[in-house]
Design a protein around this motif. Sequence first.
Motif, PDB file in Angstrom:
ATOM      1  N   ILE A   1     -29.678 101.335 -35.399  1.00 17.38           N
ATOM      2  CA  ILE A   1     -29.238 101.036 -36.761  1.00 17.38           C
ATOM      3  C   ILE A   1     -29.686 102.152 -37.690  1.00 17.38           C
TER       4      ILE A   1
ATOM      5  N   ALA B   1     -22.356  95.844 -42.681  1.00 17.83           N
ATOM      6  CA  ALA B   1     -22.670  96.405 -41.369  1.00 17.83           C
ATOM      7  C   ALA B   1     -21.375  96.851 -40.702  1.00 17.83           C
TER       8      ALA B   1
ATOM      9  N   VAL C   1     -24.082  94.417 -49.057  1.00 13.51           N
ATOM     10  CA  VAL C   1     -24.697  94.844 -47.802  1.00 13.51           C
ATOM     11  C   VAL C   1     -23.659  94.681 -46.693  1.00 13.51           C
TER      12      VAL C   1
ATOM     13  N   GLU D   1     -28.680 103.488 -48.660  1.00 12.03           N
ATOM     14  CA  GLU D   1     -28.355 102.795 -49.905  1.00 12.03           C
ATOM     15  C   GLU D   1     -27.607 103.784 -50.779  1.00 12.03           C
TER      16      GLU D   1
ATOM     17  N   LEU E   1     -33.611  93.410 -38.467  1.00  8.07           N
ATOM     18  CA  LEU E   1     -32.968  93.532 -39.783  1.00  8.07           C
ATOM     19  C   LEU E   1     -33.369  92.358 -40.673  1.00  8.07           C
TER      20      LEU E   1
ATOM     21  N   PRO F   1     -26.358  91.438 -43.445  1.00 12.14           N
ATOM     22  CA  PRO F   1     -25.083  91.847 -44.028  1.00 12.14           C
ATOM     23  C   PRO F   1     -24.267  90.680 -44.575  1.00 12.14           C
TER      24      PRO F   1
ATOM     25  N   THR G   1     -25.505  98.833 -49.816  1.00 10.20           N
ATOM     26  CA  THR G   1     -26.247  99.194 -48.614  1.00 10.20           C
ATOM     27  C   THR G   1     -25.307  99.186 -47.417  1.00 10.20           C
TER      28      THR G   1
ATOM     29  N   ALA H   1     -29.539 103.064 -41.723  1.00 13.77           N
ATOM     30  CA  ALA H   1     -29.274 102.403 -43.002  1.00 13.77           C
ATOM     31  C   ALA H   1     -29.432 103.350 -44.182  1.00 13.77           C
TER      32      ALA H   1
ATOM     33  N   LEU I   1     -25.123  99.578 -43.274  1.00 17.93           N
ATOM     34  CA  LEU I   1     -25.832  99.548 -41.998  1.00 17.93           C
ATOM     35  C   LEU I   1     -24.861 100.025 -40.928  1.00 17.93           C
TER      36      LEU I   1
ATOM     37  N   MET J   1     -32.714  92.409 -44.544  1.00 18.52           N
ATOM     38  CA  MET J   1     -31.366  92.979 -44.580  1.00 18.52           C
ATOM     39  C   MET J   1     -30.435  92.162 -43.701  1.00 18.52           C
TER      40      MET J   1
ATOM     41  N   ILE K   1     -24.280 100.506 -37.154  1.00 19.34           N
ATOM     42  CA  ILE K   1     -24.878  99.947 -35.943  1.00 19.34           C
ATOM     43  C   ILE K   1     -24.035 100.355 -34.734  1.00 19.34           C
TER      44      ILE K   1
END
Length: 166
Positions: A135, A106, A104, A139, A41, A48, A3, A137, A5, A46, A7
């Motif tokens: 943000i 970011a 995960v 996957e 988040l 990170p 995943t 996101a 993210l 979620m 930002i």
Amino acid sequence: MKTLLLIRHAKSSWNDPDQDDFDRPLNKRGKQNAPEMAGRLMHKGMVPELIISSPAKRARTTAKIMAREWKYPKEAILLEEELYLCYASTFLKVITKIDDDFDVVAIFAHNPGITDFANYLTEEIRIDNVPTAGIFAVEADISSWKDFDRGHKKFLFFDYPKQEMV
């Protein structure tokens, strides 16, 4: 599955027009939006495992504020020089270097590159602009970050401070 993210840094201050762009701090709204978005988040489950940030003050500060909310050690934030005002293609270079132990991740960066890269990632959604503290996101159906560009990506969500929490 991995995943990502994306930002964008929170709102920065333009109080000093002579200040170098790289050194611009967050303004009051930016300092309020960053922890709010970190909380959103967390609400989505979620958090990170790895934070990578542009070294510019506004991005670095946004990452630190959000990291504090996630109980992520600020000294563990990776600063990537390449992310400062980069093109969309630079994100891929940074992503392929990520250790596969992290699922995960970011990345804190700037416009226009972050919006361009978000639009590159999926055909499911197109956005005009990732606003400050926004943000995006996705996957990726991959086991290694080296395969990120080739892997199938699924849009998860797009959230930003002025949007009602869903």
